[in-house]
Structure formats: structure tokens, C-alpha cells
Write a protein that holds these residues in place. Structure first.
Motif, mmCIF file in Angstrom:
data_model
loop_
_atom_site.group_PDB
_atom_site.id
_atom_site.type_symbol
_atom_site.label_atom_id
_atom_site.label_comp_id
_atom_site.label_asym_id
_atom_site.label_seq_id
_atom_site.Cartn_x
_atom_site.Cartn_y
_atom_site.Cartn_z
ATOM 1 N N UNK A 193 8.244 0.412 -6.368
ATOM 2 C CA UNK A 193 7.135 0.529 -7.308
ATOM 3 C C UNK A 193 7.241 -0.574 -8.346
ATOM 4 N N UNK B 214 -6.003 2.091 -3.241
ATOM 5 C CA UNK B 214 -5.415 1.601 -2.002
ATOM 6 C C UNK B 214 -5.411 2.714 -0.966
ATOM 7 N N UNK C 287 12.296 3.978 -3.707
ATOM 8 C CA UNK C 287 10.885 4.061 -4.058
ATOM 9 C C UNK C 287 10.624 3.527 -5.460
ATOM 10 N N UNK C 288 11.516 3.825 -6.376
ATOM 11 C CA UNK C 288 11.300 3.332 -7.729
ATOM 12 C C UNK C 288 11.384 1.825 -7.798
ATOM 13 N N UNK D 56 6.028 -6.803 -13.544
ATOM 14 C CA UNK D 56 5.457 -7.334 -14.779
ATOM 15 C C UNK D 56 6.477 -8.118 -15.572
ATOM 16 N N UNK E 202 -5.001 3.383 3.526
ATOM 17 C CA UNK E 202 -4.793 2.764 4.841
ATOM 18 C C UNK E 202 -6.170 2.724 5.489
ATOM 19 N N UNK F 70 4.530 -3.393 -9.300
ATOM 20 C CA UNK F 70 4.055 -3.534 -10.668
ATOM 21 C C UNK F 70 4.377 -4.930 -11.153
ATOM 22 N N UNK G 19 8.594 -3.271 -20.482
ATOM 23 C CA UNK G 19 8.741 -4.241 -19.394
ATOM 24 C C UNK G 19 9.256 -5.514 -20.030
ATOM 25 N N UNK H 226 7.058 -9.864 -18.413
ATOM 26 C CA UNK H 226 6.213 -10.052 -19.592
ATOM 27 C C UNK H 226 6.299 -11.472 -20.098
ATOM 28 N N UNK I 162 0.825 -1.216 0.000
ATOM 29 C CA UNK I 162 0.000 0.000 0.000
ATOM 30 C C UNK I 162 0.853 1.258 0.000
ATOM 31 N N UNK I 163 2.029 1.156 0.616
ATOM 32 C CA UNK I 163 2.931 2.309 0.641
ATOM 33 C C UNK I 163 3.200 2.825 -0.766
ATOM 34 N N UNK I 164 3.265 1.889 -1.708
ATOM 35 C CA UNK I 164 3.556 2.295 -3.079
ATOM 36 C C UNK I 164 2.531 3.269 -3.619
ATOM 37 N N UNK I 165 1.286 3.081 -3.227
ATOM 38 C CA UNK I 165 0.240 3.938 -3.773
ATOM 39 C C UNK I 165 -0.020 5.155 -2.907
ATOM 40 N N UNK J 140 6.927 8.079 -10.522
ATOM 41 C CA UNK J 140 6.906 6.798 -9.817
ATOM 42 C C UNK J 140 7.699 5.729 -10.544
#
Lengths: 558, 260
Positions: A295, B91, A291-292, A301, B93, A299, B18, A303, A114-117, B57
């Protein structure tokens, strides 16, 4: 309590600023995190559901467990005549304990999705985020720490009251060291692996680290001669300089015993320098671009590659499908078996929480063989004379409890609406299918390996013991399932799992298994009796299984 | 403001992959302040990825992304200070109450406590959440959470807003309310970067529409320009551009799967 803790943190504000954190933001984050911790417990004690004070109880259990082990270790301070040596042992155990708690219960705090968002889109620097994580863990642990050290403080009050402030300083430094070491390693892993692979790597790392810690704890007494353990020996052995608890104990040696030498001073300053420099390193170098990276993890992904499956996994021809056909006898049970089989083999969050808890099993294995005197052949011989195969038998019981209780939780717990909305008359058969999948994936293979190993070492004479073992641990597994697994699997958020409860529950299980093992021990060599008891236990399993399978919706704990 | 304002958002040759999956293929866009950009495209076109890059981000991209003159890669923190971001994933808290949560978010933006308290009350009131100020959000419906999320993206009065499906879960009245709000914000000179696949909303509020398809800008311009070029409503334009028009046949195909 929260304000008190935040005030204490605020005392060090200049230091946090020195590390590059924004103290206002730091305070805000810690405030919210602590608030959420306390809510989690309150949510259960409010009694929305009857009889679901579980989280709170687990919290109490956790504190009691820490108190108990603190007492057990505090006794060292009485019986080991050399107090500095006693400190080495005490802090070794202390640090192992705290590291275990962080690893088994705190991975979700270190990597909170949740911290990510919520945090990352805000103008919060990586250093502030990292520091807030470390301090959060530190503050959370302090509750267990207080319980842990109370016995030792009481003992010191009688023996060396003047040593208490020194002891508290040692506790603080030891705790900081543990938090920093674990955090540092996590952040290091985050830097050197690709984000996509990080979660896999960290789960392997956790397993490895758990094993290492157990190994270290079993090997530390071997490093020194346990009976003649004294500070002079410790401080003259260069190997011991590598062991952080020795650094912490050096503080005692200097201040209380007034034994000021180059070695003791260097070691004591090493503990201080490591703490300060470690915080700096973690907050600056390692937290860079955190942080990156975070994230990217959420994510996550990939592929191509690991995310892809052969497409066979849902069919009856997959391993899970074939096992399901063998072990289940209704459509719902079969479906639950296959579903659970896939969940526990693929869910990273599940694996991350489950495997580390099982990491100590190989250590027992090794410990049993290296324990004792003489050459390896002699030790093997003495091993064959004893009844240590009982340990092998009951190790597999541990394979039941953690995998089972963890299977109630998931990151994507809300997806369980699928099960709740399905026309299931008896959720018990769903639960029974899930239970079987877990037993077949974890407990059974380990038990069979143990059986083979046991037969290889002790010969055919242990066959009856392994038969009884199978019956008893089946009963144990069923009992745990009936007590702890009476919910729809993967339907609860991990936050419902009390952070301290994991380890404590394991301890409780250890006790029960110990009782089983003790009873078994008295029956050893009475083959007929053993087989008779096996039969009785196996028969007792039936009603237990039936009551699990016939669980109705009202009986389930939501 | 001076005569020649800095573009609010600039993307030059922006690409992102990606692994082997090329999500964005050299996107070039320049957006002036005061505009509402409707950034639309089918699922998986790369909308959220663009927003995440612009919001600082995700620093792992090629090309340039500049927000209000600041290169996102060089100083994501400065970008985060200027913008408001409402993510697609709601999301929160959720053991906190909306007031507590907004107090937290406001503090991260270094807003004074008094201002936070006043603003969050007013804004929550605007969305009709006044009765729920002190309820925990774990009891909230999807729409209520979305409203809190919107407030958390707006309360620090950002110059540039990145909204990723901001209307999901909102009821009809709230949708109208938000649309009106966005128009007012744009009139005050704020830039709104609005991501959605709901075309009917976008066509009504956007000054400019950017249609993203498979990571490239497929078409862009004012709604009436696009209409002139392709005719009819945006939805039809959309399906023409993405080359799938025969929905009736597809629906029939779906129904045939019931026949064993």
C-alpha cells in the motif's frame, strides 16, 4: 483449462493451509487472475479493431520460441554422452529462461497496483496474497514450460522412456525453485528498503539480476571443461554445489543412474528442501506486513527529495529541450520529443520494463574480452585480428526495439486523452518526435560509446564499418518504429503487452539484426563498397521516416 | 445490544506523516454506532489518509485507532472483516463482469456462493445495472463503476462503512438513492464514515460533521450546532473556517492571466 489448473492447485490444499493460507480465498484469487489472463487475449481476438490480433500472435510467438529453444537444448540430451551432465546444462538454460520471463514480463503481476485497492481492503491475509502471486506466476509459466519441455520429452521417449517421470519431477522442482528465488528476492527487497525507494531499488536489482543471470550462463560452461563434461567431475567440484541446476540434475543421477552417494543424495534433497523451506520462508517470514508495504508503495509519497524537480525541465534550457531543438523541426514534434524524453527518464514503470531488457549488453562486452585462451594481452591481440566489432555495432540495434515498444504503454495510460483530444492534424509528427527522443536517449549514446570502444581496440580502419552500422541500425529502428510504434505513445495499459511477447519480440529482432550483421560481414574490408552501401541504406531510410512522420489518424492502431 | 455499546470508531491522538509532511496532527474522535459522520475538508486535508488508517491499510501511524473495539494496528484483518470500504480511486478488475467481480469479492469475505449471487443481483438491480450483469466492466462509465464499487463495499453487510467520495460520477437520481440508502443503514445501527469535499451532500445526510483542515479537526458537531455558531450553510461555514472567503477577487485574478 482454468478449472483443471485450479483442481491441481486444490490437490495441495493441506500444504497451502500448512503455509497459513486460506484455501477458499486462494482459489477465488487464482480463479479471477486466470480469468483475467484469458480475457486479455480474447479481447484482442474478438476483432474489435481490424488487424489487431497482436497479443494473440505474440502469445503464439512466445510458445514457438520456447518450443524452438526447448528443441535446441533438448539436442544436448542426445549429444552430451553423460546424461546427468546434459541435465545440468539443460536445467541451467531452463531456469535462466524462466527467470528471464518472470523478470521481464511478470513484474506487473508481482506488483499489481490494482490489488492494493481490491485485495488489501478485504480480510485476506498476507500469506494468502503472497501464495496466490507465486501460484499465479507458476500457472502462467506452465504454458511456456510445456512448450519448452516437449522436445526433451520426445527425445527421452526414444532414448530413455523410463526417465520421463523423473524428468517431469525435475522440471517441476526447477520451476518452483526459480519462482521462489525470484519472489524471495523481491520480497526481501520489499522488507529491507523503504517503500518509497522500493521501486527504484527493484529496477536496479532487475538490471543487476539480468546481468548476473547472463553472466552465470556464459560462465557456467567455463566452470567445467565443456568437452569433458561428466557427472563425476561435476559432483566432485564443490563450486558446483552452489548451482541449483546441479541439485536438480542430482535427482536424475540417483533415480535413473542409480548412483547413490552422499553428495548426490544431499544435492537432490537440497533441491527438495529448498523448495519446501523456500515456500515456507516466502509465505511466512518474508510476506509479513506485505500488504502494508504494498500500500505504501502505491501511495508512494516522497514529500521531498526525488519527487521534486528543478523546475527547469520544461524550459528550452533543459537537456531534453536543447536536444529537441536540435533533432526536431516542428512545434508538435518538439513537444512530443520533450514529453517523451521526460516520460522515459522519469516513469518508473517504463524504466522497470525497459532497462532489464538491456542488461545483457555489458555481458556481451565482458564475454568478448574474456573469451578465448591465453593471457589478457594475447586475447586482446586475437580480438584485434577478428571482426568482432561487428557485434559491437549491432548491439546498439537492441537499444531500439525494447525502448520503442515499451514506450507505447504506461500505468497512467488514460492520461493520453490529452494527445487524442489535441488538434493534431498528423499524429505522425507526434510519433516521430517521440521516436527521436527514444533513439537519442537510448540508441545513439550506446552507439557512440561502441564507436569509441571499437576505434580504441581496432583503430581507424573500422570507421567505415561504424558508418554503415549507423545507417543500418537507423533503418532497423525506423522499420521497428513503423511496424510496432504506430500508436500514440504511453496510451496503452501494460496489460495489453502480451506477457510472453516481450522476450519473443527481442528474439525476432535478434534474427533480423543477425541477417544485417551477416550481410555486413561479407562486405568487411571493402571500404568503398561499404560506404556506397551506407549511402544506399541512408537513402532508403528517408521514405521510411517520411511514412512514419506522415501517419494519419486512420492509420494508427488504437 | 447492551445498554452501553462500544464506540464504533475511536481515534486517540492519531498522527501520520509522510517524510517531512505531517498529514494528520493528533486527531481525537469518538463515534457511536448508528451515526453518519460527514468527514469533510478541502483537498489534501487528510481525509483519505484517515480512512486508510481506519480500514487497516496503513499501519504506519502514531496514536491509537480503534474500530469496534479492535485496535487497527494489532489486528487489521479483524477490522477488515467488519468493515466495508469504498476507496476514492475506482480501481476494478475491469475485464470481469460485475457478477464475476462481486463473486470474487464475496468469496474473499467467505460468503457462501448462493448468498453472493442473490445479493449481488439484487443490489446491482437496485442501482439499475440489471441489464449489464454480464457485461465486462471495461465498457462501463465512471458512474457504473462507482455503483459496482459501492455494492462491493456493502454486500457483506458490514457494521461500519468507510466511504471515500462515494458519489463521484453518479447521476442525480443515483445520488438521491444512495443518500436514502445510507439513512436506512444508519437507522439499522450501522455506522457510516463519509468522506467528502462536497459539502451540500454532507450537510443533508450527516448526524455529525467533522471538519478537517491541514490534518487537524477544525470544528465538529451537529449541522445545526455549527450553523448556530457560524450561521448560514455549510459551504459558507467551510470557507469561513478555512479562511478563504474572497472568491470573487480570486476569480478575477484568474481571468487576468489571459491578458498577456
Amino acid at each position: 483449462m482454468r478449472n483443471f489448473l485450479l483442481k491441481i492447485v486444490a490437490v495441495f490444499n493441506p500444504f497451502w493451509r500448512q503455509l497459513g493460507a486460506d484455501t477458499n480465498q486462494l482459489r477465488a484469487i487464482l480463479n479471477v487472475k486466470l480469468m483475467m489472463d484469458s480475457r486479455r487475449q480474447q479481447a484482442f481476438s474478438r476483432g474489435v479493431n481490424t488487424g489487431s490480433g497482436e497479443t494473440k500472435n505474440q502469445d503464439v510467438i512466445s510458445v514457438v520460441a520456447h518450443l524452438f529453444f526447448g528443441m535446441f537444448l533438448g539436442v544436448l540430451l542426445i549429444f552430451v554422452p553423460d546424461k546427468t551432465a546434459a541435465m545440468v546444462l539443460y536445467f541451467a538454460a531452463f531456469m535462466v529462461f524462466m527467470a528471464m520471463t518472470i523478470i521481464s514480463d511478470f513484474t506487473d503481476v508481482l506488483i499489481d497496483v490494482r490489488d492494493n485497492y481490491i485485495l488489501l481492503p478485504r480480510p485476506v491475509s498476507d500469506r494468502t496474497v503472497t501464495l496466490s502471486r507465486i501460484l499465479h506466476i507458476f500457472l502462467y509459466l506452465s504454458k511456456n514450460v510445456v512448450a519448452f519441455i516437449i522436445p526433451a520429452v520426445v527425445i527421452l521417449a526414444f532414448t530413455q522412456p523410463l526417465g520421463i517421470p523423473v524428468f517431469l519431477l525435475q522440471v517441476l522442482i526447477a520451476l518452483l525453485l526459480v519462482v521462489l528465488i525470484v519472489n524471495g528476492i523481491y520480497l526481501l527487497l520489499l522488507r529491507i528498503t523503504t517503500p518509497q525507494r522500493f521501486k527504484d531499488v527493484i529496477s536496479y536489482f532487475q538490471i543487476g539480476f539480468t546481468i548476473l543471470i547472463f553472466a552465470a550462463y556464459y560462465l557456467l560452461p567455463k566452470l567445467f571443461d565443456f568437452t569433458a563434461l561428466n557427472s563425476a567431475a561435476i559432483f566432485s567440484n564443490p563450486v558446483s554445489y552452489l548451482v541449483p541446476p546441479v541439485w536438480v540434475a542430482a535427482i536424475w543421477e540417483i533415480i535413473v543412474n542409480q548412483h547413490v552417494t552422499i553428495v548426490t543424495v544431499s544435492l537432490a534433497s537440497l533441491s527438495l528442501v529448498t523448495t519446501v523451506f523456500g515456500s515456507y520462508l516466502v509465505a511466512t517470514v518474508l510476506a509479513k506486513n506485505l500488504s502494508r508495504k504494498m500500500m505504501a508503495i502505491s501511495q508512494g509519497k516522497p514529500a521531498s527529495g526525488p519527487g521534486k524537480t528543478t523546475g527547469k525541465s520544461t524550459s528550452e534550457h533543459s537537456l531534453g529541450g536543447r536536444l529537441a531543438a536540435v533533432f526536431t523541426n516542428s512545434i508538435v514534434e518538439n513537444a512530443a520529443f520533450r514529453f517523451t524524453w521526460l516520460q522515459i527518464s522519469r516513469n518508473r514503470d517504463y524504466k522497470l520494463k525497459t532497462y532489464p531488457a538491456l542488461g545483457f549488453i555489458p555481458i556481451f562486452f565482458v564475454y568478448m574480452t574474456i573469451n578465448g585462451n591465453g593471457s589478457l594481452a594475447e586475447r586482446l591481440e586475437s580480438l584485434q585480428e577478428g571482426e568482432k566489432y561487428l557485434v559491437l555495432i549491432y548491439i546498439a540495434a537492441f537499444m531500439a526495439i525494447t525502448p520503442l515498444t515499451n514506450a507505447l504503454y504506461a500505468d497512467k495510460f488514460k492520461a493520453a486523452w490529452v494527445v487524442f483530444s489535441a488538434p493534431l492534424e498528423q499524429p505522425g509528427s507526434f510519433i516521430a518526435g517521440a521516436f527521436k527522443a527514444i533513439v537519442v536517449q537510448f540508441m545513439l549514446p550506446v552507439y557512440l560509446v561502441m564507436w569509441v570502444v571499437g576505434t580504441a581496440i581496432w583503430g581507424w580502419k573500422v570507421t567505415d564499418d561504424f558508418v554503415l552500422g549507423l545507417a543500418t541500425i537507423s533503418m532497423f529502428a525506423l522499420l521497428s518504429a513503423r511496424l510496432f510504434f504506430n500508436k500514440i505513445p504511453f496510451s496503452k495499459p501494460w496489460s495489453d503487452l502480451s506477457k510472453g511477447g516481450n522476450f519473443a519480440k527481442g528474439m525476432l529482432a535478434m534474427l533480423v539484426i543477425g541477417v544485417f550483421g551477416a550481410v555486413h560481414y561479407f562486405l568487411v574490408d571493402k571500404t568503398t563498397l561499404i560506404l556506397a552501401v551506407s549511402l544506399v541504406v541512408a537513402i532508403l531510410c528517408l521514405p521510411l521516416y517520411r511514412s512514419l512522420k506522415r501517419l494519419t489518424w486512420p492509420q494508427l492502431q488504437r | 445490544m447492551t445498554g452501553n455499546p462500544l464506540p464504533a470508531i475511536e481515534m486517540r491522538n492519531l498522527s501520520k506523516r509522510y517524510g517531512n509532511n505531517q498529514v494528520l496532527r493528533s486527531i481525537d474522535l469518538c463515534i457511536q454506532p448508528g451515526q453518519i459522520i460527514g468527514y469533510i475538508g478541502p483537498n489534501g486535508a487528510g481525509k483519505s489518509t484517515t480512512v486508510r488508517i481506519l480500514a487497516g491499510l496503513d499501519g504506519d501511524y502514531e496514536g491509537e485507532a480503534i474500530v469496534a473495539g479492535v485496535d487497527v494496528k494489532n489486528d487489521p484483518l479483524a477490522v477488515k472483516k467488519m468493515i466495508g470500504y469504498v476507496p476514492e480511486v475506482s480501481e476494478l478488475y475491469d475485464t470481469l463482469t460485475p457478477l464475476e467481480f462481486l463473486d470474487f469479492v464475496g468469496s474473499l469475505h467467505e460468503m457462501p456462493g448462493k448468498v453472493i449471487a442473490e445479493r449481488s443481483r439484487k443490489m446491482l438491480n437496485f442501482f439499475g445495472l440489471s441489464p449489464n450483469l454480464n457485461d465486462r466492466m471495461d465498457t462501463f462509465s465512471k458512474g457504473m463503476r462507482q455503483k459496482v464499487l459501492l455494492v462491493s463495499g456493502l454486500m457483506h453487510n458490514p457494521k461500519i462503512l468507510f466511504l471515500d467520495e462515494p458519489l463521484s460520477g453518479l447521476d442525480a437520481n443515483s445520488v438521491i438513492l444512495v443518500k436514502e440508502l445510507l439513512n436506512r443503514l444508519a437507522a439499522e445501527g450501522k455506522t457510516v464514515f463519509y468522506c467528502s469535499h462536497m459539502m451540500d451532500v454532507v450537510e443533508k445526510i450527516s448526524n455529525r460533521i467533522v471538519l478537517l483542515h491541514k490534518g487537524t479537526v477544525f470544528a465538529e458537531g451537529r449541522f445545526d450546532e455549527l450553523k448556530e455558531r457560524y450561521g448560514d450553510t455549510l459551504e459558507n461555514i467551510f470557507s469561513k473556517l478555512t479562511g478563504s472567503t474572497d472568491f470573487s477577487t480570486k476569480a478575477s485574478e484568474f481571468l487576468t492571466s489571459f491578458e498577456d
